[in-house]
Design a protein around this motif. Structure first.
Motif, PDB file in Angstrom:
ATOM      1  N   ILE A 232       0.839  -1.206   0.000  1.00 24.84           N
ATOM      2  CA  ILE A 232       0.000   0.000   0.000  1.00 24.84           C
ATOM      3  C   ILE A 232       0.868   1.248   0.000  1.00 24.84           C
ATOM      4  O   ILE A 232       0.618   2.193  -0.755  1.00 24.84           O
ATOM      5  N   ARG A 233       1.914   1.263   0.827  1.00 23.21           N
ATOM      6  CA  ARG A 233       2.789   2.439   0.853  1.00 23.21           C
ATOM      7  C   ARG A 233       3.509   2.607  -0.474  1.00 23.21           C
ATOM      8  O   ARG A 233       3.700   3.732  -0.948  1.00 23.21           O
ATOM      9  N   LEU A 234       3.895   1.509  -1.082  1.00 22.27           N
ATOM     10  CA  LEU A 234       4.550   1.574  -2.390  1.00 22.27           C
ATOM     11  C   LEU A 234       3.593   2.166  -3.434  1.00 22.27           C
ATOM     12  O   LEU A 234       3.987   3.021  -4.232  1.00 22.27           O
ATOM     13  N   LYS A 235       2.331   1.757  -3.403  1.00 19.12           N
ATOM     14  CA  LYS A 235       1.337   2.317  -4.322  1.00 19.12           C
ATOM     15  C   LYS A 235       1.141   3.804  -4.083  1.00 19.12           C
ATOM     16  O   LYS A 235       1.043   4.588  -5.022  1.00 19.12           O
ATOM     17  N   ILE A 236       1.058   4.192  -2.819  1.00 17.03           N
ATOM     18  CA  ILE A 236       0.859   5.604  -2.481  1.00 17.03           C
ATOM     19  C   ILE A 236       2.026   6.437  -3.001  1.00 17.03           C
ATOM     20  O   ILE A 236       1.834   7.465  -3.659  1.00 17.03           O
ATOM     21  N   VAL A 237       3.245   5.998  -2.720  1.00 15.53           N
ATOM     22  CA  VAL A 237       4.423   6.760  -3.138  1.00 15.53           C
ATOM     23  C   VAL A 237       4.522   6.795  -4.665  1.00 15.53           C
ATOM     24  O   VAL A 237       4.831   7.841  -5.245  1.00 15.53           O
ATOM     25  N   ALA A 238       4.238   5.686  -5.315  1.00 14.48           N
ATOM     26  CA  ALA A 238       4.273   5.664  -6.781  1.00 14.48           C
ATOM     27  C   ALA A 238       3.262   6.665  -7.352  1.00 14.48           C
ATOM     28  O   ALA A 238       3.578   7.405  -8.285  1.00 14.48           O
ATOM     29  N   GLY A 239       2.076   6.697  -6.788  1.00 15.84           N
ATOM     30  CA  GLY A 239       1.070   7.649  -7.253  1.00 15.84           C
ATOM     31  C   GLY A 239       1.478   9.087  -7.000  1.00 15.84           C
ATOM     32  O   GLY A 239       1.298   9.954  -7.859  1.00 15.84           O
ATOM     33  N   LEU A 240       2.044   9.323  -5.823  1.00 16.34           N
ATOM     34  CA  LEU A 240       2.450  10.686  -5.479  1.00 16.34           C
ATOM     35  C   LEU A 240       3.676  11.146  -6.266  1.00 16.34           C
ATOM     36  O   LEU A 240       3.929  12.342  -6.352  1.00 16.34           O
ATOM     37  N   CYS A 241       4.412  10.208  -6.842  1.00 13.23           N
ATOM     38  CA  CYS A 241       5.531  10.602  -7.705  1.00 13.23           C
ATOM     39  C   CYS A 241       5.018  11.186  -9.021  1.00 13.23           C
ATOM     40  O   CYS A 241       5.742  11.930  -9.687  1.00 13.23           O
ATOM     41  N   THR A 242       3.796  10.851  -9.388  1.00 12.11           N
ATOM     42  CA  THR A 242       3.244  11.375 -10.638  1.00 12.11           C
ATOM     43  C   THR A 242       2.457  12.657 -10.429  1.00 12.11           C
ATOM     44  O   THR A 242       2.406  13.494 -11.323  1.00 12.11           O
ATOM     45  N   GLN A 243       1.812  12.798  -9.254  1.00  8.77           N
ATOM     46  CA  GLN A 243       1.058  14.023  -8.980  1.00  8.77           C
ATOM     47  C   GLN A 243       0.798  14.180  -7.485  1.00  8.77           C
ATOM     48  O   GLN A 243       0.702  13.193  -6.773  1.00  8.77           O
ATOM     49  N   GLU A 244       0.695  15.431  -7.051  1.00  5.54           N
ATOM     50  CA  GLU A 244       0.294  15.708  -5.673  1.00  5.54           C
ATOM     51  C   GLU A 244      -1.168  15.337  -5.522  1.00  5.54           C
ATOM     52  O   GLU A 244      -1.959  15.524  -6.447  1.00  5.54           O
ATOM     53  N   CYS A 245      -1.535  14.799  -4.355  1.00  2.00           N
ATOM     54  CA  CYS A 245      -2.925  14.407  -4.117  1.00  2.00           C
ATOM     55  C   CYS A 245      -3.313  14.698  -2.680  1.00  2.00           C
ATOM     56  O   CYS A 245      -2.468  14.711  -1.793  1.00  2.00           O
ATOM     57  N   ASN A 246      -4.609  14.857  -2.467  1.00  2.00           N
ATOM     58  CA  ASN A 246      -5.106  14.921  -1.104  1.00  2.00           C
ATOM     59  C   ASN A 246      -5.510  13.516  -0.673  1.00  2.00           C
ATOM     60  O   ASN A 246      -5.609  12.599  -1.493  1.00  2.00           O
TER      61      ASN A 246
END
Length: 90
Positions: free
Chosen positions: A23-37
């Motif tokens: 889950i943390r890997l998915k979160i970080v991967a997503g946040l590497c592409t764009q900032e999110c709330n």
């Protein structure tokens, strides 16, 4: 290649340990592409808000991400250079 007996790799190992959870890997991967709330993150991952918030808190505590408040929302982004390199390599 020779082994560097003086290099400890403690900081690198800590980042890898934190990113070792899917889950943390998915979160970080997503946040590497764009900032999110947080709402956008838990909606994208289809996970409970409390689960995502726990993972975000750990990532923030370990210095992998930061949160910037914009009104009532907090937007998260990846700030750790090694975490960015790891995501880019996978």
């Amino acid at each position: 290649m020779e082994f560097n007996v003086d290099r400890q790799f403690a900081a690198e190992a800590e980042v890898l340990k934190v990113l070792g959870h899917p889950i943390r890997l998915k979160i970080v991967a997503g946040l590497c592409t764009q900032e999110c709330n947080v709402k956008h993150i838990w909606e994208c991952l289809n996970l409970p808000q409390a689960t995502v918030s726990q993972h975000l808190a750990l990532l923030k505590h370990k210095g992998i991400i930061e949160g910037k408040r914009e009104g009532v929302e907090v937007h998260y982004s990846v700030i750790h250079p090694l975490a960015k390199k790891i995501i880019a390599s996978i």
